[in-house]
Write a protein that holds these residues in place. Structure first.
Motif, PDB file in Angstrom:
ATOM      1  N   LYS B   7       9.136 -10.444  -7.827  1.00 35.09           N
ATOM      2  CA  LYS B   7       7.918  -9.623  -7.957  1.00 35.09           C
ATOM      3  C   LYS B   7       8.253  -8.237  -8.501  1.00 35.09           C
ATOM      4  O   LYS B   7       7.526  -7.687  -9.321  1.00 35.09           O
ATOM      5  CB  LYS B   7       7.235  -9.465  -6.588  1.00 35.09           C
ATOM      6  CG  LYS B   7       6.450 -10.679  -6.140  1.00 35.09           C
ATOM      7  CD  LYS B   7       5.719 -10.365  -4.836  1.00 35.09           C
ATOM      8  CE  LYS B   7       5.082 -11.618  -4.242  1.00 35.09           C
ATOM      9  NZ  LYS B   7       4.547 -11.384  -2.893  1.00 35.09           N
ATOM     10  N   LEU B   8       9.359  -7.673  -8.007  1.00 35.76           N
ATOM     11  CA  LEU B   8       9.754  -6.341  -8.461  1.00 35.76           C
ATOM     12  C   LEU B   8      10.127  -6.362  -9.947  1.00 35.76           C
ATOM     13  O   LEU B   8       9.763  -5.453 -10.710  1.00 35.76           O
ATOM     14  CB  LEU B   8      10.933  -5.820  -7.628  1.00 35.76           C
ATOM     15  CG  LEU B   8      11.452  -4.431  -8.018  1.00 35.76           C
ATOM     16  CD1 LEU B   8      10.371  -3.362  -7.872  1.00 35.76           C
ATOM     17  CD2 LEU B   8      12.666  -4.041  -7.171  1.00 35.76           C
ATOM     18  N   GLU B  14       6.161  -4.838 -16.486  1.00 40.41           N
ATOM     19  CA  GLU B  14       4.820  -4.404 -16.902  1.00 40.41           C
ATOM     20  C   GLU B  14       4.866  -3.068 -17.634  1.00 40.41           C
ATOM     21  O   GLU B  14       3.935  -2.703 -18.352  1.00 40.41           O
ATOM     22  CB  GLU B  14       3.896  -4.256 -15.680  1.00 40.41           C
ATOM     23  CG  GLU B  14       3.385  -5.584 -15.155  1.00 40.41           C
ATOM     24  CD  GLU B  14       2.589  -5.401 -13.860  1.00 40.41           C
ATOM     25  OE1 GLU B  14       1.955  -6.372 -13.429  1.00 40.41           O
ATOM     26  OE2 GLU B  14       2.619  -4.291 -13.292  1.00 40.41           O
ATOM     27  N   THR B  15       5.932  -2.291 -17.409  1.00 41.04           N
ATOM     28  CA  THR B  15       6.004  -0.941 -17.984  1.00 41.04           C
ATOM     29  C   THR B  15       7.107  -0.783 -19.028  1.00 41.04           C
ATOM     30  O   THR B  15       6.927  -0.081 -20.020  1.00 41.04           O
ATOM     31  CB  THR B  15       6.201   0.096 -16.838  1.00 41.04           C
ATOM     32  OG1 THR B  15       5.093  -0.021 -15.945  1.00 41.04           O
ATOM     33  CG2 THR B  15       6.260   1.511 -17.364  1.00 41.04           C
ATOM     34  N   VAL B  16       8.254  -1.412 -18.805  1.00 42.60           N
ATOM     35  CA  VAL B  16       9.382  -1.267 -19.755  1.00 42.60           C
ATOM     36  C   VAL B  16      10.063  -2.616 -19.998  1.00 42.60           C
ATOM     37  O   VAL B  16       9.851  -3.574 -19.244  1.00 42.60           O
ATOM     38  CB  VAL B  16      10.464  -0.268 -19.220  1.00 42.60           C
ATOM     39  CG1 VAL B  16       9.940   1.156 -19.186  1.00 42.60           C
ATOM     40  CG2 VAL B  16      10.988  -0.696 -17.850  1.00 42.60           C
ATOM     41  N   ASP B  17      10.871  -2.675 -21.053  1.00 41.79           N
ATOM     42  CA  ASP B  17      11.682  -3.864 -21.315  1.00 41.79           C
ATOM     43  C   ASP B  17      13.027  -3.713 -20.612  1.00 41.79           C
ATOM     44  O   ASP B  17      13.681  -2.668 -20.745  1.00 41.79           O
ATOM     45  CB  ASP B  17      11.926  -4.030 -22.819  1.00 41.79           C
ATOM     46  CG  ASP B  17      10.642  -4.409 -23.534  1.00 41.79           C
ATOM     47  OD1 ASP B  17       9.808  -5.103 -22.933  1.00 41.79           O
ATOM     48  OD2 ASP B  17      10.478  -3.976 -24.692  1.00 41.79           O
ATOM     49  N   ILE B  18      13.413  -4.734 -19.864  1.00 47.30           N
ATOM     50  CA  ILE B  18      14.709  -4.735 -19.180  1.00 47.30           C
ATOM     51  C   ILE B  18      15.386  -6.060 -19.485  1.00 47.30           C
ATOM     52  O   ILE B  18      14.759  -7.114 -19.379  1.00 47.30           O
ATOM     53  CB  ILE B  18      14.510  -4.553 -17.647  1.00 47.30           C
ATOM     54  CG1 ILE B  18      14.056  -3.120 -17.347  1.00 47.30           C
ATOM     55  CG2 ILE B  18      15.788  -4.874 -16.881  1.00 47.30           C
ATOM     56  CD1 ILE B  18      13.824  -2.847 -15.873  1.00 47.30           C
ATOM     57  N   VAL B  55       6.360  -4.687  -1.100  1.00 46.14           N
ATOM     58  CA  VAL B  55       6.231  -6.075  -1.549  1.00 46.14           C
ATOM     59  C   VAL B  55       4.920  -6.632  -1.020  1.00 46.14           C
ATOM     60  O   VAL B  55       4.174  -7.327  -1.726  1.00 46.14           O
ATOM     61  CB  VAL B  55       7.396  -6.931  -1.007  1.00 46.14           C
ATOM     62  CG1 VAL B  55       7.278  -8.371  -1.489  1.00 46.14           C
ATOM     63  CG2 VAL B  55       8.743  -6.324  -1.375  1.00 46.14           C
ATOM     64  N   LYS B  56       4.616  -6.279   0.231  1.00 39.69           N
ATOM     65  CA  LYS B  56       3.479  -6.883   0.935  1.00 39.69           C
ATOM     66  C   LYS B  56       3.104  -5.942   2.077  1.00 39.69           C
ATOM     67  O   LYS B  56       4.000  -5.398   2.735  1.00 39.69           O
ATOM     68  CB  LYS B  56       3.951  -8.232   1.511  1.00 39.69           C
ATOM     69  CG  LYS B  56       2.932  -9.081   2.204  1.00 39.69           C
ATOM     70  CD  LYS B  56       3.549 -10.456   2.463  1.00 39.69           C
ATOM     71  CE  LYS B  56       2.911 -11.161   3.631  1.00 39.69           C
ATOM     72  NZ  LYS B  56       3.083 -10.559   4.945  1.00 39.69           N
ATOM     73  N   GLY B  57       1.814  -5.750   2.294  1.00 42.41           N
ATOM     74  CA  GLY B  57       1.383  -4.930   3.413  1.00 42.41           C
ATOM     75  C   GLY B  57       0.774  -3.616   2.975  1.00 42.41           C
ATOM     76  O   GLY B  57       0.546  -3.382   1.784  1.00 42.41           O
ATOM     77  N   GLU B  78       0.615  -3.040  -1.837  1.00 40.52           N
ATOM     78  CA  GLU B  78       1.496  -3.797  -2.725  1.00 40.52           C
ATOM     79  C   GLU B  78       1.697  -3.084  -4.079  1.00 40.52           C
ATOM     80  O   GLU B  78       0.724  -2.638  -4.694  1.00 40.52           O
ATOM     81  CB  GLU B  78       0.918  -5.197  -2.989  1.00 40.52           C
ATOM     82  CG  GLU B  78       0.970  -6.124  -1.795  1.00 40.52           C
ATOM     83  CD  GLU B  78      -0.188  -5.916  -0.811  1.00 40.52           C
ATOM     84  OE1 GLU B  78      -1.135  -5.180  -1.154  1.00 40.52           O
ATOM     85  OE2 GLU B  78      -0.139  -6.484   0.295  1.00 40.52           O
ATOM     86  N   ASN B  79       2.935  -3.030  -4.539  1.00 37.43           N
ATOM     87  CA  ASN B  79       3.314  -2.430  -5.832  1.00 37.43           C
ATOM     88  C   ASN B  79       3.447  -0.907  -5.812  1.00 37.43           C
ATOM     89  O   ASN B  79       3.788  -0.317  -6.835  1.00 37.43           O
ATOM     90  CB  ASN B  79       2.355  -2.801  -6.978  1.00 37.43           C
ATOM     91  CG  ASN B  79       2.438  -4.256  -7.344  1.00 37.43           C
ATOM     92  OD1 ASN B  79       3.512  -4.846  -7.283  1.00 37.43           O
ATOM     93  ND2 ASN B  79       1.325  -4.846  -7.704  1.00 37.43           N
ATOM     94  N   TYR B  80       3.144  -0.268  -4.689  1.00 37.61           N
ATOM     95  CA  TYR B  80       3.309   1.187  -4.613  1.00 37.61           C
ATOM     96  C   TYR B  80       4.744   1.532  -4.220  1.00 37.61           C
ATOM     97  O   TYR B  80       5.386   0.805  -3.468  1.00 37.61           O
ATOM     98  CB  TYR B  80       2.374   1.774  -3.538  1.00 37.61           C
ATOM     99  CG  TYR B  80       0.977   2.070  -4.006  1.00 37.61           C
ATOM    100  CD1 TYR B  80       0.151   1.057  -4.494  1.00 37.61           C
ATOM    101  CD2 TYR B  80       0.453   3.355  -3.934  1.00 37.61           C
ATOM    102  CE1 TYR B  80      -1.146   1.335  -4.904  1.00 37.61           C
ATOM    103  CE2 TYR B  80      -0.853   3.635  -4.345  1.00 37.61           C
ATOM    104  CZ  TYR B  80      -1.631   2.622  -4.826  1.00 37.61           C
ATOM    105  OH  TYR B  80      -2.912   2.902  -5.226  1.00 37.61           O
TER     106      TYR B  80
END
Lengths: 190, 190
Positions: B7-8, B14-18, B55-57, B78-80
């Motif tokens: 997920k990470l 979503e923001t950069v290419d890795i 991740v969750k919560g 989530e995602n913060y």
């Protein structure tokens, strides 16, 4: 402009290492802008393709209500980066005004150049990463201040953070920044 | 932890290419943490060597006055990315508390690893640069809201930004975040 660019180089070097070659490349993307007191750097309703590094002078960034009431978001002076960052980042239309409280000089960079250079020059990406993080932290403290502190406490915090500011900014704008009347401000701004 | 890391990875992409190789390196620096509802991620007075990706919560970040009054700086889900960023960035002692409003899972990164990896992996520097810039912009809008908008307008903005949040957070905390009583909140939170 040469002198301004030297100052900007020094500003970068305080945070990251940049080689002379990188600096030559980065500095070629800046232009120079000079404004007189009362002139606008950004006006509501404009496109905002640029951000500005303040070489010299002092500006205020504010939101204007239909009634004419001014809400001051920020004062910015030498070494600050200013723009309407919401409009700048999202290619939107400015909702803020930024005008000069003193004659001022700026180095100007475009969004496209910033994004391009941050990919090409990792040190620059790290510079703006660290600056943004510090800006974020400073705004978090401002939010906490607005939630829990008296105007007097917030005034004292402003004086502590920027001791010269209060001498350079008319009292009416300090009052507007704090969200109090000039009379209230005069009670604790001796 | 494997699922959380996937997920990470998606969150970064979503923001950069890795590249896969970069990801292997980056992901090796994260640890996994699980907390129950009501447990603390950060407590006032602690060192803050870590930041946390949710991740969750759902957590709330708040300042506690001596009187016991809680000032809620932020809800994060989530995602913060959360931490006491002032203490984290300056190697200081936490003035904030962060506790869980739901059972929660986190991926954990240390300050030293972040700084090291941001120099080694430019894409990561750009990721955090862009995230910090967006966070800065979001806080600027919060500051403007606190200065000029009614609690009702700020409530509606919160619902628009995070539609699910209001279903997940007890009303008393929403009221505290807005700086109003539960009675006032109930007038416009139908």
């Amino acid at each position: 402009m040469e002198e301004a660019l030297l100052k900007l180089k020094h500003h970068f070097l305080e945070t990251v290492d940049i080689t002379d070659e990188e600096w030559k490349y980065i500095s070629s993307h800046f232009t120079f802008k000079r404004l007189k007191k009362h002139q606008f750097l950004i006006q509501e309703g404009m496109n905002v393709p640029h951000e500005f590094w303040i070489v010299k002078g002092l500006v205020k960034s504010y939101f204007l209500e239909e009634s004419g009431k001014e809400y001051i978001l920020q004062f910015a002076l030498e070494n600050y980066w200013v723009s309407d960052f919401h409009a700048y980042q999202n290619h939107g239309i400015s909702t803020l005004n930024i005008d000069c409280l003193e004659d001022a000089e700026f180095l100007v960079m475009s969004f496209d150049d910033r994004e391009k250079m941050c990919v090409e020059v990792p040190a620059l990406a790290n510079f703006f990463r660290i600056k943004s993080t510090k800006g974020y932290i400073s705004l978090q403290q401002r939010v906490m201040g607005l939630m829990k502190d008296s105007a007097e406490k917030r005034f004292n915090d402003l004086v502590e953070k920027l001791p010269n500011l209060v001498q350079r900014v008319p009292k009416k704008y300090i009052a507007s920044y704090l969200g109090v009347s000039r009379e209230t401000l005069s009670r604790f701004s001796k």
